[in-house]
Design a protein around this motif. Structure first.
Motif, mmCIF file in Angstrom:
data_model
loop_
_atom_site.group_PDB
_atom_site.id
_atom_site.type_symbol
_atom_site.label_atom_id
_atom_site.label_comp_id
_atom_site.label_asym_id
_atom_site.label_seq_id
_atom_site.Cartn_x
_atom_site.Cartn_y
_atom_site.Cartn_z
ATOM 1 N N VAL A 35 0.838 -1.203 0.000
ATOM 2 C CA VAL A 35 0.000 0.000 0.000
ATOM 3 C C VAL A 35 0.873 1.253 0.000
ATOM 4 O O VAL A 35 0.606 2.214 -0.733
ATOM 5 N N GLY A 36 1.939 1.242 0.787
ATOM 6 C CA GLY A 36 2.843 2.388 0.815
ATOM 7 C C GLY A 36 3.531 2.633 -0.510
ATOM 8 O O GLY A 36 3.644 3.780 -0.969
ATOM 9 N N SER A 37 3.983 1.569 -1.151
ATOM 10 C CA SER A 37 4.656 1.751 -2.448
ATOM 11 C C SER A 37 3.685 2.212 -3.526
ATOM 12 O O SER A 37 4.031 3.044 -4.365
ATOM 13 N N MET A 38 2.458 1.694 -3.493
ATOM 14 C CA MET A 38 1.472 2.144 -4.482
ATOM 15 C C MET A 38 1.093 3.602 -4.247
ATOM 16 O O MET A 38 0.950 4.373 -5.197
ATOM 17 N N ALA A 39 0.959 3.998 -2.974
ATOM 18 C CA ALA A 39 0.645 5.400 -2.676
ATOM 19 C C ALA A 39 1.770 6.312 -3.148
ATOM 20 O O ALA A 39 1.519 7.389 -3.705
ATOM 21 N N TYR A 40 3.007 5.871 -2.957
ATOM 22 C CA TYR A 40 4.138 6.671 -3.418
ATOM 23 C C TYR A 40 4.149 6.773 -4.939
ATOM 24 O O TYR A 40 4.363 7.857 -5.490
ATOM 25 N N GLN A 41 3.926 5.668 -5.616
ATOM 26 C CA GLN A 41 3.945 5.693 -7.085
ATOM 27 C C GLN A 41 2.837 6.579 -7.647
ATOM 28 O O GLN A 41 3.037 7.276 -8.629
ATOM 29 N N TRP A 42 1.658 6.554 -7.009
ATOM 30 C CA TRP A 42 0.556 7.357 -7.515
ATOM 31 C C TRP A 42 0.735 8.832 -7.184
ATOM 32 O O TRP A 42 0.069 9.680 -7.775
ATOM 33 N N SER A 43 1.640 9.186 -6.293
ATOM 34 C CA SER A 43 1.884 10.598 -5.999
ATOM 35 C C SER A 43 2.898 11.202 -6.960
ATOM 36 O O SER A 43 3.033 12.419 -7.025
ATOM 37 N N ASN A 45 4.588 12.148 -10.680
ATOM 38 C CA ASN A 45 4.078 12.615 -11.961
ATOM 39 C C ASN A 45 4.755 11.825 -13.090
ATOM 40 O O ASN A 45 5.616 12.343 -13.804
ATOM 41 N N ILE A 46 4.358 10.562 -13.230
ATOM 42 C CA ILE A 46 4.873 9.708 -14.303
ATOM 43 C C ILE A 46 3.678 9.039 -14.985
ATOM 44 O O ILE A 46 2.582 9.003 -14.422
ATOM 45 N N PRO A 47 3.874 8.509 -16.188
ATOM 46 C CA PRO A 47 2.756 7.855 -16.885
ATOM 47 C C PRO A 47 2.200 6.661 -16.098
ATOM 48 O O PRO A 47 2.896 6.030 -15.301
ATOM 49 N N PHE A 48 0.934 6.343 -16.373
ATOM 50 C CA PHE A 48 0.230 5.279 -15.671
ATOM 51 C C PHE A 48 0.932 3.932 -15.807
ATOM 52 O O PHE A 48 1.014 3.167 -14.851
ATOM 53 N N GLN A 49 1.455 3.619 -16.998
ATOM 54 C CA GLN A 49 2.128 2.336 -17.208
ATOM 55 C C GLN A 49 3.352 2.201 -16.303
ATOM 56 O O GLN A 49 3.612 1.125 -15.761
ATOM 57 N N LEU A 50 4.111 3.274 -16.148
ATOM 58 C CA LEU A 50 5.279 3.229 -15.275
ATOM 59 C C LEU A 50 4.876 3.071 -13.812
ATOM 60 O O LEU A 50 5.564 2.392 -13.048
ATOM 61 N N LYS A 51 3.759 3.680 -13.431
ATOM 62 C CA LYS A 51 3.269 3.500 -12.060
ATOM 63 C C LYS A 51 2.960 2.034 -11.798
ATOM 64 O O LYS A 51 3.304 1.500 -10.745
ATOM 65 N N LEU A 52 2.305 1.376 -12.745
ATOM 66 C CA LEU A 52 1.982 -0.040 -12.584
ATOM 67 C C LEU A 52 3.240 -0.897 -12.534
ATOM 68 O O LEU A 52 3.350 -1.805 -11.708
ATOM 69 N N HIS A 54 6.363 0.003 -11.710
ATOM 70 C CA HIS A 54 7.119 0.252 -10.486
ATOM 71 C C HIS A 54 6.430 -0.369 -9.272
ATOM 72 O O HIS A 54 7.092 -0.933 -8.391
ATOM 73 N N SER A 55 5.100 -0.273 -9.224
ATOM 74 C CA SER A 55 4.370 -0.884 -8.109
ATOM 75 C C SER A 55 4.549 -2.397 -8.122
ATOM 76 O O SER A 55 4.689 -3.023 -7.061
ATOM 77 N N ARG A 56 4.557 -3.010 -9.294
ATOM 78 C CA ARG A 56 4.745 -4.459 -9.398
ATOM 79 C C ARG A 56 6.140 -4.852 -8.931
ATOM 80 O O ARG A 56 6.318 -5.847 -8.214
ATOM 81 N N ILE A 57 7.139 -4.081 -9.310
ATOM 82 C CA ILE A 57 8.514 -4.386 -8.894
ATOM 83 C C ILE A 57 8.650 -4.264 -7.377
ATOM 84 O O ILE A 57 9.247 -5.118 -6.722
ATOM 85 N N TRP A 58 8.085 -3.203 -6.797
ATOM 86 C CA TRP A 58 8.125 -3.055 -5.349
ATOM 87 C C TRP A 58 7.370 -4.192 -4.664
ATOM 88 O O TRP A 58 7.783 -4.700 -3.623
ATOM 89 N N ALA A 59 6.244 -4.600 -5.268
ATOM 90 C CA ALA A 59 5.468 -5.706 -4.693
ATOM 91 C C ALA A 59 6.286 -6.996 -4.683
ATOM 92 O O ALA A 59 6.245 -7.766 -3.721
#
Length: 94
Positions: A35-43, A45-52, A54-59
């Motif tokens: 949850v913390g990594s996803m909250a950080y990624q969504w804060s 300013n990068i494209p949606f695909q990169l957010k997904l 990066h969140s997957r890698i952190w997961a």
């Protein structure tokens, strides 16, 4: 570090809870990290695909960390049981 009236305090109470609820503790660590990594990624300013991505890698990293913590908790439990079961003599050959 335990009080005979109030029970274990501080680190001892946390260790007792983690020992009794290993899967819950590891799952809580994992979920909080995800949850913390996803909250950080969504804060950011990068494209949606990169957010997904990066969140997957952190997961994946958090999953490996949770598995390692589970193994450490199990090994610590075994260590505690073997040390408490048979006290060792300090000096055997005197």
């Amino acid at each position: 570090m335990s009080d005979s009236i109030n029970g274990p305090t501080g680190v001892a109470s946390v260790a007792a809870y983690v020992n009794a609820n290993k899967l819950k503790s590891v799952g809580a660590f994992w979920a909080t990290g995800i949850v913390g990594s996803m909250a950080y990624q969504w804060s950011r300013n990068i494209p949606f695909q990169l957010k997904l991505i990066h969140s997957r890698i952190w997961a994946q990293g958090m999953t490996i960390g949770a598995i390692c913590l589970s193994g450490l908790a199990t090994q610590y439990d075994v260590y505690q049981k073997t040390n408490n079961a048979a006290p060792k003599k300090l000096v055997d050959s005197l």
